[in-house]
Design an enzyme around this catalytic site. Sequence first.
Site, mmCIF file in Angstrom:
data_model
loop_
_atom_site.group_PDB
_atom_site.id
_atom_site.type_symbol
_atom_site.label_atom_id
_atom_site.label_comp_id
_atom_site.label_asym_id
_atom_site.label_seq_id
_atom_site.Cartn_x
_atom_site.Cartn_y
_atom_site.Cartn_z
ATOM 1 N N ASP A 160 -3.321 84.783 38.598
ATOM 2 C CA ASP A 160 -3.196 83.523 39.314
ATOM 3 C C ASP A 160 -4.331 82.616 38.824
ATOM 4 O O ASP A 160 -5.274 83.081 38.189
ATOM 5 C CB ASP A 160 -3.298 83.799 40.817
ATOM 6 C CG ASP A 160 -3.279 82.530 41.652
ATOM 7 O OD1 ASP A 160 -2.495 81.626 41.328
ATOM 8 O OD2 ASP A 160 -4.069 82.446 42.611
ATOM 9 N N ASP A 162 -5.971 79.235 40.697
ATOM 10 C CA ASP A 162 -6.906 78.839 41.754
ATOM 11 C C ASP A 162 -7.346 80.031 42.587
ATOM 12 O O ASP A 162 -6.525 80.838 43.023
ATOM 13 C CB ASP A 162 -6.253 77.790 42.668
ATOM 14 C CG ASP A 162 -6.059 76.461 41.967
ATOM 15 O OD1 ASP A 162 -6.832 75.537 42.230
ATOM 16 O OD2 ASP A 162 -5.122 76.361 41.145
#
Length: 424
Positions: A160, A162
Site C-alpha cells: 500500500d 499512504d
Amino acid sequence: MTSQYRVNYHLRAHKRDNLIEFIKGMLLTPFVLHAQPKPVTQSELSEIAHSPLQRRRSLAMEENAFRYAEIMGNIQTLIDEHREFTKNSIPMYSRLAKLVPSIGNFFTALPLREAFLQTNNINAISARKHVPPSFNDIRRILNTAQVMAIAGNVKLITFDGDMTLYDDGKNFEENNALTGLLVNLLKRGVTVAIVTAAGYGGNAERYEHRLSGLLKNLEKAELTEQQVNRFYVLGGECNFLFRCNASYRLQFLSDDQYESSRLRSWTDAQVQPLLDIAEHELADCVARMGIKAKILRKARAVGLVPEQKLTREQLDECALSSQMALLKFQGQPSSTPSDVPIPFCAFNGGNDCWVDIGNKLIGVKILQELVGSAPDETLHVGDQFLSTGNDLSTRTACCTCWIINPEETQGILTELDTFMSQKE
C-alpha cells in the site's frame, strides 16, 4: 462513559479481527493466573538490581514466556491442521474453523512459537504484570511469523502507499529510510509493486511526483534495466498499471500489453451506474450527518473529501453505507464487495472516504500472473485490514503483513532482509 464507549466501539464487527481476538483470548488465561511474579529473597532482589538489563528481563520473563510460547505453538498446530483440511477442500471441518468460523486460508505455515520468542526478546511481553498481550502485540507476532515463513520463497512484494511507505497524503521523499530495503529486494530478484488507491488514470507524471524520491534513489543505485523493470505501480486499486523503465520513469501499460488485464473485464457502461449509486450514497451521508465535504468523481472512483476534520466513525459510516448500497444494487446484499459481478472497494482512507471500482485483490492477482508468483510466494504489506479498509481483500490471494505506519514497514523489511540472508 468515554472508556465504556471506546470498549463498545472496538467490539463492533468492523473494528475486529477474529483470529487476533481468538489468540488474544487464549493468551489471557496465563496472564491472569501467572502474571504476578513469585516471591524472591532480598539477596535475589539485590542480584536482579545489579544484573545487566537483559538478565533482569530474562528473570522476569522466563516463566510466563514458556506458557505463552506453548500456547503459540498450539495455535501453530491448529493452523497446520487447517491448512491440511484446506488442501482437501474441507477447511470448514478443521478445529480452527470451528473456533474461528470466519477464518480464511493460510498460504504458508506460520512459525508462531519462534516468532513469539523473537518478539518477546525485544518487547518483553511476558514481563508485563498489568497489561496482557494486546491486539498490536499479536499483530506484530503474526507479521514476524509470516516473513519468517516466506523469506526463502518470496518472488513478489506489494505495498500500500499512504501510511505504509510514506505518511498519509505525503510523497515518498528522497531521504525515506525504506529506500535501501526496497533496492535490496530488487537486487535480490524480487518484484516490488505499489498497489495504491490513488487513481490518476494513465498519467504517469502524477505517480512519479508521489514517488519522486524513490525513483531518484533507484537511479542512484544504478540498477540494471532488468532489475528496475521489476518495479511496478498499480493505481486505482487495480485499474492503471505502470512499469519502471531503464530511464527510471514510469511507463503506462495499456490493457493490450498484458494478458492479465482481463481480470478486470467490466465496461464503462457497467461502471457508471455503480459510481452513480456510490455518489448518491455519499451525498446522502453528507446531508444526514451535516458534513462539510466535496464529492469528487473520477473515471473509476468517487470519493468524499472533507473540508473539516471528520471522526473515524463518520468515515466508517460513509464507507459502510456505500458498501451496503452497492451490494444491494448488484442484488447480493449478503455478499462481500469482492464476490459480486463487478467487484468494488468502499473504504475509510483515514482522512477521506472512497469507492473504487475493482480492488486490491484483483490488483495483486494481475501482478501475480504478470510475474509468475504463486500465493505462497507473494506478500502484501498494508495498514487497512479491517472491513472498512482496502487491503483486506488481498488475504484471499496472498500472504499479508498488517502494519500501522512506515516505521513498522521498515521493521518488517529489515526482518525479511535478515531472514533472506540466513537462507541464502
